[in-house]
Design a protein around this motif. Structure first.
Motif, PDB file in Angstrom:
ATOM      1  N   GLY B 135       0.827  -1.213   0.000  1.00 34.73           N
ATOM      2  CA  GLY B 135       0.000   0.000   0.000  1.00 34.73           C
ATOM      3  C   GLY B 135       0.859   1.260   0.000  1.00 34.73           C
ATOM      4  N   MET B 136       1.920   1.227   0.773  1.00 37.56           N
ATOM      5  CA  MET B 136       2.826   2.385   0.845  1.00 37.56           C
ATOM      6  C   MET B 136       3.512   2.618  -0.504  1.00 37.56           C
ATOM      7  N   ILE B 137       3.931   1.523  -1.154  1.00 35.91           N
ATOM      8  CA  ILE B 137       4.570   1.648  -2.480  1.00 35.91           C
ATOM      9  C   ILE B 137       3.570   2.227  -3.492  1.00 35.91           C
ATOM     10  N   GLN B 138       2.336   1.701  -3.447  1.00 34.33           N
ATOM     11  CA  GLN B 138       1.328   2.153  -4.406  1.00 34.33           C
ATOM     12  C   GLN B 138       0.925   3.610  -4.183  1.00 34.33           C
ATOM     13  N   ALA B 139       1.152   4.126  -2.983  1.00 30.84           N
ATOM     14  CA  ALA B 139       0.826   5.535  -2.698  1.00 30.84           C
ATOM     15  C   ALA B 139       1.872   6.467  -3.315  1.00 30.84           C
ATOM     16  N   ASP B 140       2.724   5.912  -4.176  1.00 33.31           N
ATOM     17  CA  ASP B 140       3.725   6.705  -4.893  1.00 33.31           C
ATOM     18  C   ASP B 140       4.703   7.378  -3.925  1.00 33.31           C
ATOM     19  N   MET B 141       5.017   6.620  -2.882  1.00 29.93           N
ATOM     20  CA  MET B 141       5.995   7.072  -1.903  1.00 29.93           C
ATOM     21  C   MET B 141       7.317   7.475  -2.555  1.00 29.93           C
ATOM     22  N   GLU B 142       7.697   6.711  -3.610  1.00 26.92           N
ATOM     23  CA  GLU B 142       9.019   6.901  -4.193  1.00 26.92           C
ATOM     24  C   GLU B 142       9.177   8.299  -4.804  1.00 26.92           C
ATOM     25  N   ARG B 143       8.119   8.776  -5.449  1.00 31.26           N
ATOM     26  CA  ARG B 143       8.180  10.104  -6.059  1.00 31.26           C
ATOM     27  C   ARG B 143       8.320  11.176  -4.975  1.00 31.26           C
ATOM     28  N   GLY B 144       7.485  11.065  -3.937  1.00 35.49           N
ATOM     29  CA  GLY B 144       7.544  12.042  -2.847  1.00 35.49           C
ATOM     30  C   GLY B 144       8.896  12.044  -2.149  1.00 35.49           C
ATOM     31  N   LEU B 145       9.444  10.843  -2.005  1.00 36.33           N
ATOM     32  CA  LEU B 145      10.740  10.699  -1.341  1.00 36.33           C
ATOM     33  C   LEU B 145      11.857  11.336  -2.167  1.00 36.33           C
ATOM     34  N   ASN B 146      11.829  11.094  -3.484  1.00 36.25           N
ATOM     35  CA  ASN B 146      12.842  11.694  -4.350  1.00 36.25           C
ATOM     36  C   ASN B 146      12.781  13.214  -4.309  1.00 36.25           C
ATOM     37  N   GLU B 147      11.564  13.729  -4.299  1.00 35.07           N
ATOM     38  CA  GLU B 147      11.438  15.191  -4.275  1.00 35.07           C
ATOM     39  C   GLU B 147      11.923  15.729  -2.925  1.00 35.07           C
ATOM     40  N   SER B 148      11.555  15.033  -1.830  1.00 38.56           N
ATOM     41  CA  SER B 148      12.049  15.427  -0.505  1.00 38.56           C
ATOM     42  C   SER B 148      13.572  15.451  -0.483  1.00 38.56           C
ATOM     43  N   HIS B 149      14.180  14.396  -1.015  1.00 38.75           N
ATOM     44  CA  HIS B 149      15.640  14.296  -0.953  1.00 38.75           C
ATOM     45  C   HIS B 149      16.336  15.318  -1.861  1.00 38.75           C
ATOM     46  N   GLU B 150      15.691  15.682  -2.959  1.00 35.64           N
ATOM     47  CA  GLU B 150      16.216  16.786  -3.788  1.00 35.64           C
ATOM     48  C   GLU B 150      16.215  18.088  -2.979  1.00 35.64           C
ATOM     49  N   ARG B 151      15.123  18.295  -2.269  1.00 40.31           N
ATOM     50  CA  ARG B 151      15.025  19.505  -1.442  1.00 40.31           C
ATOM     51  C   ARG B 151      16.065  19.470  -0.317  1.00 40.31           C
ATOM     52  N   LEU B 152      16.285  18.274   0.236  1.00 41.57           N
ATOM     53  CA  LEU B 152      17.291  18.143   1.294  1.00 41.57           C
ATOM     54  C   LEU B 152      18.691  18.430   0.739  1.00 41.57           C
ATOM     55  N   ASP B 153      18.974  17.931  -0.482  1.00 46.90           N
ATOM     56  CA  ASP B 153      20.245  18.266  -1.150  1.00 46.90           C
ATOM     57  C   ASP B 153      20.443  19.776  -1.208  1.00 46.90           C
ATOM     58  N   GLU B 154      19.401  20.470  -1.633  1.00 47.31           N
ATOM     59  CA  GLU B 154      19.489  21.934  -1.773  1.00 47.31           C
ATOM     60  C   GLU B 154      19.731  22.597  -0.417  1.00 47.31           C
TER      61      GLU B 154
END
Lengths: 165, 165
Positions: B135-154
């Motif tokens: 269920g967590m995978i299907q909630a498109d967690m991966e996209r949100g996580l990538n965007e979070s980590h891009e923001r963390l990089d910045e």
């Protein structure tokens, strides 16, 4: 007498524990979160239990110690993610005697009403890895659990007789 | 730029997330537990984050809410089993928008020093069931996580530039 059923599928990272108690759900639940009751049944009979802390609420912490006859101490601690009486309790669990810290499991205990004032307890413990799960099985958890649950049976029976008086 | 790596083996009840950040371990760790920093990167850019509570200590609780542009709110909460700076943080995690309460995961974040002041983050999330994990995978967690980590990089880049001034 009912025995505790322990399922640990090969390669999985969970243990599923079930047992039916001959007592109403509220009482079985209470025996799991009330320190005055918990101390009377949790752990093998030959160990002395000391509860350092037990805050039975969502966000609360707990820690207890089992001491053997030679004075060896075995500490355990965790936090309650949720206490939803008398349905479920969700907590973290860590045995302090492992070679390194940070090996933690998540325990979900569900209490289900059965006919004739019986209660089915289902505990799902999930571990950070299959190796951690297997370590817990190899530590002879099942024997300790069965003895704990036998003691809980006795306590529940005594509490219900008291109440009827 | 480094991407977040997400592993979710079929039939398992865990998700393993890794990413390398170009910043020292203390700073990456701090960005995960300091509410003033966390609020700057956690979640997709289009959501507004509000931290209701974040007690960065073993036994502490946390709760935050993401709000979209239409005012829809998405709440999350949990407790910290252990904060061992700058090595690891172990916490429970529950999304409040699910049809029923009590679906909780256990997240272990480990922070590892790499050469040249880089840091490897490994998060292991274990779920109460394979269905919950899926269920967590299907909630498109991966996209949100990538965007979070891009923001963390910045954020990490900006914090290091500030420090050098």
């Amino acid at each position: 007498m009912a025995k505790t059923n322990v399922i640990a599928e090969p390669g999985a990272q969970e243990i599923i524990i079930t047992r039916i108690f001959d007592a109403p759900r509220e009482l079985v639940f209470q025996a799991h979160i009330d320190p005055k009751l918990l101390i009377k049944w949790l752990g093998p009979r030959e160990l002395k239990m000391t509860i350092e802390k037990l805050e039975p609420r969502s966000g609360g912490s707990w820690r207890y110690i089992h001491t053997d006859k030679d004075g060896n101490k075995f500490g355990f601690h965790g936090i309650f993610h949720e206490i939803a009486a008398p349905d479920r309790a969700i907590q973290t669990f860590e045995f302090e005697g492992l070679p390194e810290k940070g090996h933690v499991s998540l325990e979900t205990a569900r209490f289900e009403e059965l006919p004739n004032s019986k209660t089915k307890l289902t505990i799902t413990s999930v571990f950070q890895s299959v190796a951690d799960r297997d370590g817990m099985i190899q530590a002879d958890m099942e024997r300790g659990l069965n003895e704990s649950h036998e003691r809980l049976d006795e306590l529940l029976s005594a509490l219900q007789k008291e109440k009827k008086r």
